[in-house]
Design a protein around this motif. Structure first.
Motif, PDB file in Angstrom:
ATOM      1  N   TYR A  44      13.440   5.921 -43.310  1.00 43.85           N
ATOM      2  CA  TYR A  44      12.034   6.298 -43.150  1.00 43.85           C
ATOM      3  C   TYR A  44      11.382   5.512 -42.012  1.00 43.85           C
ATOM      4  CZ  TYR A  44       7.232   7.486 -44.296  1.00 43.85           C
ATOM      5  OH  TYR A  44       5.939   7.953 -44.229  1.00 43.85           O
ATOM      6  N   ARG A  48       9.790   7.138 -38.608  1.00 43.64           N
ATOM      7  CA  ARG A  48       8.413   6.825 -38.214  1.00 43.64           C
ATOM      8  C   ARG A  48       8.379   6.277 -36.783  1.00 43.64           C
ATOM      9  NH1 ARG A  48       5.357   3.123 -42.357  1.00 43.64           N
ATOM     10  NH2 ARG A  48       6.917   1.631 -41.610  1.00 43.64           N
ATOM     11  N   ARG A 155       6.635  10.443 -47.429  1.00 41.54           N
ATOM     12  CA  ARG A 155       7.827  10.370 -48.278  1.00 41.54           C
ATOM     13  C   ARG A 155       7.418  10.429 -49.745  1.00 41.54           C
ATOM     14  NH1 ARG A 155      11.322   4.765 -48.749  1.00 41.54           N
ATOM     15  NH2 ARG A 155      12.623   5.362 -50.531  1.00 41.54           N
ATOM     16  N   ILE A 160      11.941  13.071 -47.599  1.00 45.46           N
ATOM     17  CA  ILE A 160      11.095  12.662 -46.488  1.00 45.46           C
ATOM     18  C   ILE A 160      10.604  13.947 -45.835  1.00 45.46           C
ATOM     19  CG2 ILE A 160      10.984  11.513 -44.248  1.00 45.46           C
ATOM     20  CD1 ILE A 160      13.182   9.628 -45.234  1.00 45.46           C
TER      21      ILE A 160
END
Length: 215
Positions: A44, A48, A155, A160
């Motif tokens: 994640y 990002r 998420r 996700i």
């Protein structure tokens, strides 16, 4: 199905997506199963980072062969991650044979971090903009200034999610030259019907899945 996807976005995140008032709109969704990842937390954070790393978007949005370049407020190339107030110039090479494909410009209007139990969500909104390297305020984009694209990353316990929401998309005819008006009309039509949807879908899929086996 897309209405279900939109309704599934948490309210504290969805409130940052502009309302649709006029013109066309689009919603593009992509997701990645948590169970497919070796380390969801690292994955994640990597996604990002890629979302904000605009200069490398071309590595992920492979279907449209587009170029994305981050700029400062003087129009100079900018290294690093996107931030509020930065500009971007975008070019679609595959459209060059149809009509002039000079760069279009957008402003990173906002980047909002939304606290979330599974990891902070990110909402990044882009709007059509002038060329920061030139004087004046004429919008250098095939959509009007009222249009926007909002990228949403969050998420939950299972997936996700990365989605892109185009709103209030109207052709930009508020330009000084007739050639620009014709060019913007063609680009706007293509963008509404095909190019934008493919571009954002390709980018979202690429951002989520790039090197996912290493995470």
């Amino acid at each position: 199905m897309e209405n279900d996807d939109f309704n599934a976005i948490p309210a504290q995140i969805k409130k940052w997506i502009p309302l649709q008032n006029k013109g066309k709109y689009s919603d593009t969704y992509s997701s990645l199963e948590i169970k497919e990842l070796n380390n969801p937390d690292i994955a994640y954070k990597s996604i990002r980072h890629r979302l904000l790393d605009v200069n490398n978007w071309a590595h992920y949005a492979t279907l449209t062969n587009a170029e994305f370049i981050l700029l400062d407020n003087n129009g100079k190339n900018l290294e690093g991650l996107a931030a509020e107030g930065c500009f971007m110039k975008v070019r679609f090479y595959r459209l060059q044979k149809i009509i002039s494909a000079r760069h279009d410009f957008v402003l990173v209007k906002s980047i909002i971090t939304v606290p979330d139990i599974f990891g902070d969500a990110v909402v990044m909104q882009l709007i059509p903009a002038h060329n920061p390297a030139k004087p004046g305020s004429e919008i250098e984009h095939f959509f009007t200034a009222e249009a926007s694209n909002t990228l949403v990353l969050y998420r939950d316990a299972v997936k996700i999610h990365l989605s892109v929401h185009g709103r209030n998309e109207l052709p930009n005819f508020k330009v000084t030259k007739t050639a620009k008006k014709i060019r913007n009309m063609v680009f706007a039509v293509l963008g509404i019907l095909a190019v934008s949807k493919v571009q954002w879908k390709s980018l979202a899929h690429g951002l989520l899945n790039y090197n996912e086996k290493l995470l």
